[in-house]
Scaffold this motif. Structure first.
Motif, PDB file in Angstrom:
ATOM      1  N   LEU A 148       0.849  -1.185   0.000  1.00 17.70           N
ATOM      2  CA  LEU A 148       0.000   0.000   0.000  1.00 17.70           C
ATOM      3  C   LEU A 148       0.884   1.234   0.000  1.00 17.70           C
ATOM      4  O   LEU A 148       1.697   1.412   0.919  1.00 17.70           O
ATOM      5  N   ASP A 149       0.749   2.077  -1.032  1.00 15.46           N
ATOM      6  CA  ASP A 149       1.461   3.349  -0.940  1.00 15.46           C
ATOM      7  C   ASP A 149       0.588   4.323  -0.148  1.00 15.46           C
ATOM      8  O   ASP A 149      -0.545   4.005   0.231  1.00 15.46           O
ATOM      9  N   ARG A 150       1.102   5.518   0.114  1.00 18.61           N
ATOM     10  CA  ARG A 150       0.393   6.447   0.986  1.00 18.61           C
ATOM     11  C   ARG A 150      -0.963   6.866   0.401  1.00 18.61           C
ATOM     12  O   ARG A 150      -1.953   6.972   1.137  1.00 18.61           O
ATOM     13  N   ASP A 151      -1.025   7.065  -0.908  1.00 15.78           N
ATOM     14  CA  ASP A 151      -2.287   7.448  -1.532  1.00 15.78           C
ATOM     15  C   ASP A 151      -3.314   6.317  -1.436  1.00 15.78           C
ATOM     16  O   ASP A 151      -4.503   6.559  -1.170  1.00 15.78           O
ATOM     17  N   GLN A 152      -2.870   5.081  -1.657  1.00 16.05           N
ATOM     18  CA  GLN A 152      -3.783   3.937  -1.530  1.00 16.05           C
ATOM     19  C   GLN A 152      -4.281   3.797  -0.100  1.00 16.05           C
ATOM     20  O   GLN A 152      -5.457   3.504   0.129  1.00 16.05           O
ATOM     21  N   LEU A 153      -3.387   4.011   0.861  1.00 12.92           N
ATOM     22  CA  LEU A 153      -3.771   3.918   2.254  1.00 12.92           C
ATOM     23  C   LEU A 153      -4.795   4.993   2.603  1.00 12.92           C
ATOM     24  O   LEU A 153      -5.814   4.713   3.258  1.00 12.92           O
ATOM     25  N   ARG A 154      -4.551   6.226   2.156  1.00 13.19           N
ATOM     26  CA  ARG A 154      -5.472   7.316   2.454  1.00 13.19           C
ATOM     27  C   ARG A 154      -6.846   7.042   1.827  1.00 13.19           C
ATOM     28  O   ARG A 154      -7.886   7.242   2.465  1.00 13.19           O
ATOM     29  N   THR A 155      -6.852   6.559   0.587  1.00 16.96           N
ATOM     30  CA  THR A 155      -8.120   6.249  -0.077  1.00 16.96           C
ATOM     31  C   THR A 155      -8.875   5.152   0.659  1.00 16.96           C
ATOM     32  O   THR A 155     -10.096   5.240   0.863  1.00 16.96           O
ATOM     33  N   GLY A 166     -14.330   5.678   6.572  1.00 18.96           N
ATOM     34  CA  GLY A 166     -14.624   6.808   7.437  1.00 18.96           C
ATOM     35  C   GLY A 166     -13.495   7.241   8.335  1.00 18.96           C
ATOM     36  O   GLY A 166     -13.723   7.905   9.355  1.00 18.96           O
ATOM     37  N   LEU A 167     -12.258   6.891   7.978  1.00 18.29           N
ATOM     38  CA  LEU A 167     -11.103   7.263   8.798  1.00 18.29           C
ATOM     39  C   LEU A 167     -10.093   8.087   8.001  1.00 18.29           C
ATOM     40  O   LEU A 167      -8.927   8.171   8.381  1.00 18.29           O
ATOM     41  N   GLY A 168     -10.558   8.717   6.928  1.00 16.34           N
ATOM     42  CA  GLY A 168      -9.643   9.455   6.071  1.00 16.34           C
ATOM     43  C   GLY A 168      -8.932  10.592   6.760  1.00 16.34           C
ATOM     44  O   GLY A 168      -7.790  10.916   6.452  1.00 16.34           O
ATOM     45  N   GLY A 169      -9.579  11.203   7.750  1.00 21.40           N
ATOM     46  CA  GLY A 169      -8.960  12.313   8.452  1.00 21.40           C
ATOM     47  C   GLY A 169      -8.213  11.919   9.700  1.00 21.40           C
ATOM     48  O   GLY A 169      -7.777  12.789  10.476  1.00 21.40           O
ATOM     49  N   GLU A 170      -8.048  10.618   9.926  1.00 17.93           N
ATOM     50  CA  GLU A 170      -7.450  10.139  11.188  1.00 17.93           C
ATOM     51  C   GLU A 170      -6.060   9.547  10.989  1.00 17.93           C
ATOM     52  O   GLU A 170      -5.524   8.919  11.904  1.00 17.93           O
ATOM     53  N   LEU A 171      -5.464   9.738   9.834  1.00 18.66           N
ATOM     54  CA  LEU A 171      -4.220   9.036   9.500  1.00 18.66           C
ATOM     55  C   LEU A 171      -3.111   9.277  10.518  1.00 18.66           C
ATOM     56  O   LEU A 171      -2.336   8.377  10.835  1.00 18.66           O
ATOM     57  N   GLY A 172      -3.028  10.486  11.066  1.00 19.89           N
ATOM     58  CA  GLY A 172      -1.939  10.798  11.987  1.00 19.89           C
ATOM     59  C   GLY A 172      -2.234  10.504  13.434  1.00 19.89           C
ATOM     60  O   GLY A 172      -1.366  10.720  14.298  1.00 19.89           O
ATOM     61  N   ARG A 173      -3.428   9.980  13.736  1.00 16.41           N
ATOM     62  CA  ARG A 173      -3.797   9.747  15.133  1.00 16.41           C
ATOM     63  C   ARG A 173      -3.270   8.407  15.626  1.00 16.41           C
ATOM     64  O   ARG A 173      -3.035   7.473  14.862  1.00 16.41           O
ATOM     65  N   ARG A 174      -3.126   8.305  16.954  1.00 16.66           N
ATOM     66  CA  ARG A 174      -2.745   7.042  17.579  1.00 16.66           C
ATOM     67  C   ARG A 174      -3.976   6.174  17.781  1.00 16.66           C
ATOM     68  O   ARG A 174      -5.098   6.678  17.879  1.00 16.66           O
ATOM     69  N   GLN A 215     -14.465   3.378  15.648  1.00 13.15           N
ATOM     70  CA  GLN A 215     -13.337   3.599  14.736  1.00 13.15           C
ATOM     71  C   GLN A 215     -12.311   2.479  14.868  1.00 13.15           C
ATOM     72  O   GLN A 215     -11.756   2.011  13.866  1.00 13.15           O
ATOM     73  N   GLN A 216     -12.040   2.045  16.092  1.00 13.29           N
ATOM     74  CA  GLN A 216     -11.090   0.960  16.305  1.00 13.29           C
ATOM     75  C   GLN A 216     -11.558  -0.327  15.630  1.00 13.29           C
ATOM     76  O   GLN A 216     -10.757  -1.037  15.004  1.00 13.29           O
ATOM     77  N   LEU A 230     -20.560  -0.457  10.916  1.00 14.76           N
ATOM     78  CA  LEU A 230     -19.804  -1.685  10.730  1.00 14.76           C
ATOM     79  C   LEU A 230     -20.602  -2.696   9.911  1.00 14.76           C
ATOM     80  O   LEU A 230     -20.031  -3.420   9.083  1.00 14.76           O
ATOM     81  N   TRP A 231     -21.911  -2.741  10.107  1.00 16.50           N
ATOM     82  CA  TRP A 231     -22.747  -3.615   9.263  1.00 16.50           C
ATOM     83  C   TRP A 231     -22.574  -3.250   7.797  1.00 16.50           C
ATOM     84  O   TRP A 231     -22.435  -4.128   6.945  1.00 16.50           O
ATOM     85  N   ASN A 232     -22.598  -1.943   7.510  1.00 17.93           N
ATOM     86  CA  ASN A 232     -22.446  -1.487   6.126  1.00 17.93           C
ATOM     87  C   ASN A 232     -21.108  -1.931   5.550  1.00 17.93           C
ATOM     88  O   ASN A 232     -21.011  -2.328   4.386  1.00 17.93           O
ATOM     89  N   ARG A 233     -20.056  -1.851   6.380  1.00 18.15           N
ATOM     90  CA  ARG A 233     -18.729  -2.255   5.902  1.00 18.15           C
ATOM     91  C   ARG A 233     -18.675  -3.759   5.667  1.00 18.15           C
ATOM     92  O   ARG A 233     -18.079  -4.223   4.680  1.00 18.15           O
TER      93      ARG A 233
END
Length: 262
Positions: A117-124, A130-138, A146-147, A180-183
């Motif tokens: 996975l490159d960074r763009d693939q990971l972000r996508t 629903g975690l696109g804005g959480e990349l830098g979080r622990r 989310q977990q 999570l059901w949707n996923r």
């Protein structure tokens, strides 16, 4: 046809007369079922019914006393590594390092699975769950929902044929549970087969194509949720458990009893 080439009509999981024992105690007593390509299959049972032992045998974590297990056509006991490579597993409680960042965790497990996975693939990919804005979080900074969505993504990052989900929505609020059901349904739409354990009959009725009810290590019933309701709606045990129109939970309690299991 090579060993890895499996006909599309072959079940992704075949469980045949599976017996699991711990010393003199039998935990699973000769159950059989299969999971079809693109199917969400619910494994239901009270505490101590044998669900965890069944999952552990499928994962190759313990050796059955008898019977056999085929994952994508591979015998788990004869080809454990190849069979495990076709599995993705999400446990009820995620055990990722709390201090690690999301990107670190995903890259660690993607590397273990041999997925690139490159960074763009990971972000996508994270945006899709629903975690696109959480990349830098622990990891510890994420909510429970989310977990669990992250854990489900990691379990499927190598595109396994079969996902084993052990009570994935336990403890989640209704909104997180529905997400999570949707996923899970989206993963089915991508061609994955899913074995789901849950204590939520609402969940089983909402997302599972078929369900198996086990109790005391034995298979009690197996059908679609609607099929089980239709089959047992006049059973005296189910009628006694029902409060109004018969539900899957009424069938479950009628067939397994109303006593609390610890």
């Amino acid at each position: 046809m090579s060993e890895g080439d499996v006909p599309a009509t072959l079940p992704v999981l075949q469980v045949d007369q599976l017996e699991v024992a711990y010393g003199a105690r039998t935990a699973v007593a000769g159950i059989s079922f299969d999971i079809r390509p693109g199917e969400i299959f619910g494994l239901l049972g009270p505490n101590g019914a044998g669900k965890t032992s069944t999952l552990s045998a499928i994962e190759g974590l313990l050796r059955p006393r008898s019977g056999f297990l085929l994952v994508d056509g591979l015998d788990v006991s004869e080809h454990p590594l190849e069979a495990k490579a076709r599995l993705g597993v999400q446990l009820q409680t995620s055990s990722f390092q709390a201090e690690l960042g999301i990107e670190q965790i995903v890259r660690l497990f993607a590397g273990l699975y041999g997925a690139r996975l490159d960074r763009d693939q990971l972000r996508t990919a994270l945006e899709q769950i629903g975690l696109g804005g959480e990349l830098g979080r622990r990891f510890k900074q994420l909510s429970g929902g989310q977990q669990q969505r992250l854990a489900l993504f990691i379990a499927s990052v190598h595109e396994p044929r079969l996902l084993l989900l052990d009570e994935p929505t336990a403890g989640l609020d209704p909104q997180s549970r529905r997400q999570l059901w949707n996923r899970i349904e989206a993963l089915r739409g991508e061609g994955r087969s899913i074995l789901l354990t849950t204590h939520s009959m609402e969940e089983a009725q909402a997302v599972c194509d078929r369900v198996a009810i086990i109790d005391h290590g034995a298979l009690v019933a197996l059908a679609t949720p609607a099929g089980l309701i239709e089959e047992y709606k006049f059973d005296p045990r189910v009628v006694q458990a029902a409060h109004g129109e018969v539900t899957l939970e009424d069938v479950f309690i009628g067939l397994t009893g109303s006593e609390i299991r610890d």
